[in-house]
Design a protein around this motif. Structure first.
Motif, PDB file in Angstrom:
ATOM      1  N   UNK A 270       0.813  -1.211   0.000  1.00  0.00           N
ATOM      2  CA  UNK A 270       0.000   0.000   0.000  1.00  0.00           C
ATOM      3  C   UNK A 270       0.849   1.266   0.000  1.00  0.00           C
ATOM      4  N   UNK A 271       2.143   1.114  -0.057  1.00  0.00           N
ATOM      5  CA  UNK A 271       3.037   2.267  -0.002  1.00  0.00           C
ATOM      6  C   UNK A 271       2.983   3.071  -1.298  1.00  0.00           C
ATOM      7  N   UNK A 272       2.671   4.343  -1.190  1.00  0.00           N
ATOM      8  CA  UNK A 272       2.656   5.232  -2.350  1.00  0.00           C
ATOM      9  C   UNK A 272       4.023   5.222  -3.023  1.00  0.00           C
ATOM     10  N   UNK A 273       5.077   5.172  -2.233  1.00  0.00           N
ATOM     11  CA  UNK A 273       6.432   5.184  -2.788  1.00  0.00           C
ATOM     12  C   UNK A 273       6.715   3.913  -3.580  1.00  0.00           C
ATOM     13  N   UNK A 274       6.269   2.759  -3.078  1.00  0.00           N
ATOM     14  CA  UNK A 274       6.446   1.500  -3.810  1.00  0.00           C
ATOM     15  C   UNK A 274       5.677   1.528  -5.134  1.00  0.00           C
ATOM     16  N   UNK A 275       4.483   2.076  -5.100  1.00  0.00           N
ATOM     17  CA  UNK A 275       3.662   2.155  -6.311  1.00  0.00           C
ATOM     18  C   UNK A 275       4.322   3.087  -7.327  1.00  0.00           C
ATOM     19  N   UNK A 276       4.855   4.203  -6.855  1.00  0.00           N
ATOM     20  CA  UNK A 276       5.550   5.116  -7.767  1.00  0.00           C
ATOM     21  C   UNK A 276       6.810   4.473  -8.352  1.00  0.00           C
ATOM     22  N   UNK A 277       7.530   3.702  -7.525  1.00  0.00           N
ATOM     23  CA  UNK A 277       8.702   2.972  -8.037  1.00  0.00           C
ATOM     24  C   UNK A 277       8.294   2.037  -9.165  1.00  0.00           C
ATOM     25  N   UNK A 278       7.166   1.385  -9.005  1.00  0.00           N
ATOM     26  CA  UNK A 278       6.697   0.454 -10.027  1.00  0.00           C
ATOM     27  C   UNK A 278       6.418   1.194 -11.339  1.00  0.00           C
ATOM     28  N   UNK A 279       5.670   2.287 -11.263  1.00  0.00           N
ATOM     29  CA  UNK A 279       5.304   3.008 -12.477  1.00  0.00           C
ATOM     30  C   UNK A 279       6.496   3.718 -13.120  1.00  0.00           C
ATOM     31  N   UNK A 280       7.552   3.904 -12.364  1.00  0.00           N
ATOM     32  CA  UNK A 280       8.779   4.500 -12.933  1.00  0.00           C
ATOM     33  C   UNK A 280       9.803   3.427 -13.311  1.00  0.00           C
ATOM     34  N   UNK A 281       9.428   2.149 -13.184  1.00  0.00           N
ATOM     35  CA  UNK A 281      10.306   1.018 -13.492  1.00  0.00           C
ATOM     36  C   UNK A 281      11.608   1.071 -12.695  1.00  0.00           C
ATOM     37  N   UNK A 282      11.511   1.472 -11.418  1.00  0.00           N
ATOM     38  CA  UNK A 282      12.684   1.582 -10.560  1.00  0.00           C
ATOM     39  C   UNK A 282      12.845   0.412  -9.602  1.00  0.00           C
ATOM     40  N   UNK A 283      11.815  -0.443  -9.495  1.00  0.00           N
ATOM     41  CA  UNK A 283      11.883  -1.542  -8.533  1.00  0.00           C
ATOM     42  C   UNK A 283      11.029  -2.706  -9.024  1.00  0.00           C
ATOM     43  N   UNK A 284      11.472  -3.910  -8.706  1.00  0.00           N
ATOM     44  CA  UNK A 284      10.745  -5.121  -9.080  1.00  0.00           C
ATOM     45  C   UNK A 284       9.695  -5.502  -8.033  1.00  0.00           C
ATOM     46  N   UNK A 285       9.731  -4.898  -6.860  1.00  0.00           N
ATOM     47  CA  UNK A 285       8.895  -5.292  -5.719  1.00  0.00           C
ATOM     48  C   UNK A 285       7.424  -5.499  -6.098  1.00  0.00           C
ATOM     49  N   UNK A 286       6.781  -4.488  -6.634  1.00  0.00           N
ATOM     50  CA  UNK A 286       5.355  -4.576  -6.952  1.00  0.00           C
ATOM     51  C   UNK A 286       5.097  -5.533  -8.110  1.00  0.00           C
ATOM     52  N   UNK A 287       6.004  -5.575  -9.086  1.00  0.00           N
ATOM     53  CA  UNK A 287       5.833  -6.522 -10.191  1.00  0.00           C
ATOM     54  C   UNK A 287       5.895  -7.958  -9.672  1.00  0.00           C
ATOM     55  N   UNK A 288       6.746  -8.210  -8.713  1.00  0.00           N
ATOM     56  CA  UNK A 288       6.822  -9.538  -8.098  1.00  0.00           C
ATOM     57  C   UNK A 288       5.539  -9.888  -7.370  1.00  0.00           C
ATOM     58  N   UNK A 289       4.974  -8.925  -6.639  1.00  0.00           N
ATOM     59  CA  UNK A 289       3.725  -9.162  -5.907  1.00  0.00           C
ATOM     60  C   UNK A 289       2.587  -9.422  -6.896  1.00  0.00           C
TER      61      UNK A 289
END
Length: 160
Positions: A47-66
């Protein structure tokens, strides 16, 4: 015999509606599962806004993995339900109606993704976000409810 209109709007018909009636307190199990999911969402930073923004900026795999693991779990679950005729906990048959692709799904997905990127929230975790004290997300919740109402109001007039 099903009419064209029935077939076109088949996704709006729930074929898995339980015929059993239970006391109101039997639904508390769903509340408990929802609370557990909320805790997991918070701890996993879904639910982290920062994690979601990382996903949409292609900066982290975290949300894509989930999301990927959720899709895989869903695919396996549907396969097993169809393959071995799994029934509900009350013994009722589960039937999954076939869905027909249409371009509105692409438009809806784009609108959904845009709203998700702008607000940092998708419908499921909204309640967990509000539960953590992010009360500004209430605006997103009210907007989602209003958008759902607007869609329902105009659904028959939209192209198919």
């Amino acid at each position: 015999m099903a009419t064209e209109k029935d077939i076109r709007h088949q996704d709006s018909v729930c074929t898995n509606e339980s015929r059993l009636h239970h006391k109101w307190y039997c639904n508390l199990k769903y509340l408990l599962v929802g609370i557990a999911f909320g805790i997991v969402f918070v701890k996993a930073e879904i639910i982290s806004w920062f994690r979601i923004q990382e996903m949409f900026r292609f900066q982290s795999f975290h949300m894509y993995g989930v999301i990927g693991s959720a899709i895989l779990t869903g695919m396996i679950s549907v396969f097993l339900i169809k393959k071995i005729n799994i029934k509900t906990i009350h013994g009722e048959k589960i039937s999954i109606a076939p869905k027909k692709f249409n371009k509105g799904q692409v438009y809806g997905g784009l609108i959904f993704g845009f709203g998700w990127a702008v607000t940092g929230a998708c419908p499921g975790p909204l309640f967990a976000q509000i539960g953590t004290g992010a009360l500004a997300v209430t605006v997103t919740l009210l907007s989602a409810i209003f958008g759902t109402w607007v869609y329902g109001y105009f659904r028959e007039k939209l192209p198919h």
